[in-house]
Design an enzyme around this catalytic site. Structure first.
Site, short mmCIF file in Angstrom:
data_model
loop_
_atom_site.label_atom_id
_atom_site.label_comp_id
_atom_site.label_asym_id
_atom_site.label_seq_id
_atom_site.Cartn_x
_atom_site.Cartn_y
_atom_site.Cartn_z
N ARG A 1 0.55 -1.00 -0.26
CA ARG A 1 0.07 0.58 0.52
C ARG A 1 0.72 1.47 0.33
O ARG A 1 1.48 1.76 1.27
CB ARG A 1 -0.79 -0.12 1.17
CG ARG A 1 -1.62 1.29 1.46
CD ARG A 1 -2.38 0.74 2.91
NE ARG A 1 -4.02 1.98 2.33
CZ ARG A 1 -3.19 3.03 3.27
NH1 ARG A 1 -2.14 3.53 4.07
NH2 ARG A 1 -4.79 4.35 3.44
N SER B 1 -13.09 -2.89 1.01
CA SER B 1 -13.37 -2.74 2.12
C SER B 1 -14.85 -1.56 2.25
O SER B 1 -15.59 -1.62 1.35
CB SER B 1 -12.70 -0.97 2.01
OG SER B 1 -11.38 -0.88 2.28
N LYS C 1 -4.06 6.32 8.94
CA LYS C 1 -5.35 5.99 7.92
C LYS C 1 -5.85 7.80 8.30
O LYS C 1 -6.78 7.98 8.73
CB LYS C 1 -6.46 5.23 7.38
CG LYS C 1 -6.51 5.34 5.99
CD LYS C 1 -7.99 4.00 5.90
CE LYS C 1 -7.98 4.17 4.66
NZ LYS C 1 -9.70 4.75 3.74
N1 TZP Z 1 -7.67 1.17 5.90
C1 TZP Z 1 -8.54 0.81 7.18
S1 TZP Z 1 -7.95 1.16 8.58
C2 TZP Z 1 -5.94 0.99 8.21
C3 TZP Z 1 -6.25 1.20 6.56
C4 TZP Z 1 -4.90 0.94 5.66
C5 TZP Z 1 -4.85 1.51 8.69
C6 TZP Z 1 -4.59 0.55 9.70
O1 TZP Z 1 -3.07 0.46 10.10
P1 TZP Z 1 -3.18 0.36 11.49
O2 TZP Z 1 -2.02 0.67 11.89
O3 TZP Z 1 -2.79 -1.62 11.96
O4 TZP Z 1 -4.26 0.80 12.98
#
Ligand code: TZP
Ligand code: MG
Length: 210
Positions: free
Chosen positions: A37, A106, A135
């Site tokens: 990503r 998602s 995010k």
């Molecule tokens: N999509 C939804 S939450 C997220 C993504 C890419 C981030 C998740 O990161 P973390 O650090 O595990 O909370």
């Protein structure tokens, strides 16, 4: 397809390490899936990185998924792509994908889960389940109740993402997740392989307790 420990690479969280190094260490710790990503990397460079992670995941027997970019996923011979609600629609990706190509989507509601399944998704991800700092536009967490209601309307493999770590993973599994996707709990640590192995063990224990 095992989605138990699904690692999403993020160089901003990875303490200065590259996508490829993060993926290598996560695979050493037993990651089942690596998702590349990167929303800023130029396409040519992203393809090179994807090809490197493709080789590592093949060696490790893990799945390789590319976030957002169907073109990079196809060109690098990834196992699949992960699409959000604002990305290319699942049905359109399915139309151009070869047989067996994995499409993840998602979702934030049971309705979105049903639509993703009808459109041909292979797995769905509740995003985000808990608040996260990884995010920018994630918004508030949907919580375990939403996870349970999505579980009740879809039999697709269900991954939970957002704010998950080894301390809170058990109720996520108990609420119906088949796997968890994480960034910071694994990649934001010095010893990525150990953090991945610890989280994988917590997931396995939670599944055994079911
Ligand atoms: N999509 C939804 S939450 C997220 C993504 C890419 C981030 C998740 O990161 P973390 O650090 O595990 O909370
Ligand atoms: Mg996306």
């Amino acid at each position: 397809m095992a989605f138990d420990l699904y690692i999403v690479t993020d160089e901003a969280v990875g303490l200065g390490r590259s996508h490829i190094d993060l993926a290598r260490m996560a695979l050493q710790g037993g990651a089942d899936v690596i998702q590349l990503r990167d929303k800023k990397m130029p396409s040519r460079q992203l393809y090179q990185v994807a090809s490197g992670i493709r080789a590592l995941t093949l060696d490790a027997g893990a799945l390789f998924i590319v976030n957002d970019r169907v073109d990079i996923a196809l060109a690098s011979m990834a196992d699949g792509v992960h699409l959000g609600q604002q990305d290319l629609a699942v049905a359109e990706a399915r139309r151009i994908a070869p047989p067996g190509f994995i499409i993840g989507c998602s979702v934030g509601t049971p309705q979105e889960a049903v639509l993703a399944e009808t459109a041909g998704a292979d797995y769905i991800a509740l995003s985000p389940i808990f608040p996260t700092t990884s995010k920018d536009d994630a918004g508030n967490g949907h919580g375990l109740a939403t996870l349970r209601s999505i579980r009740s309307v879809s039999s697709l493999p269900l991954v939970a993402i957002g704010g998950i770590n080894k301390g809170n993973v058990a109720p996520v599994i108990a609420a119906g997740a088949d796997g968890v996707a994480v960034i910071s709990a694994v990649l934001g640590t010095e010893d990525v392989a150990s953090a991945a192995a610890d989280l994988r063990e917590a997931i396995c224990m939670a599944k055994r307790d079911q």
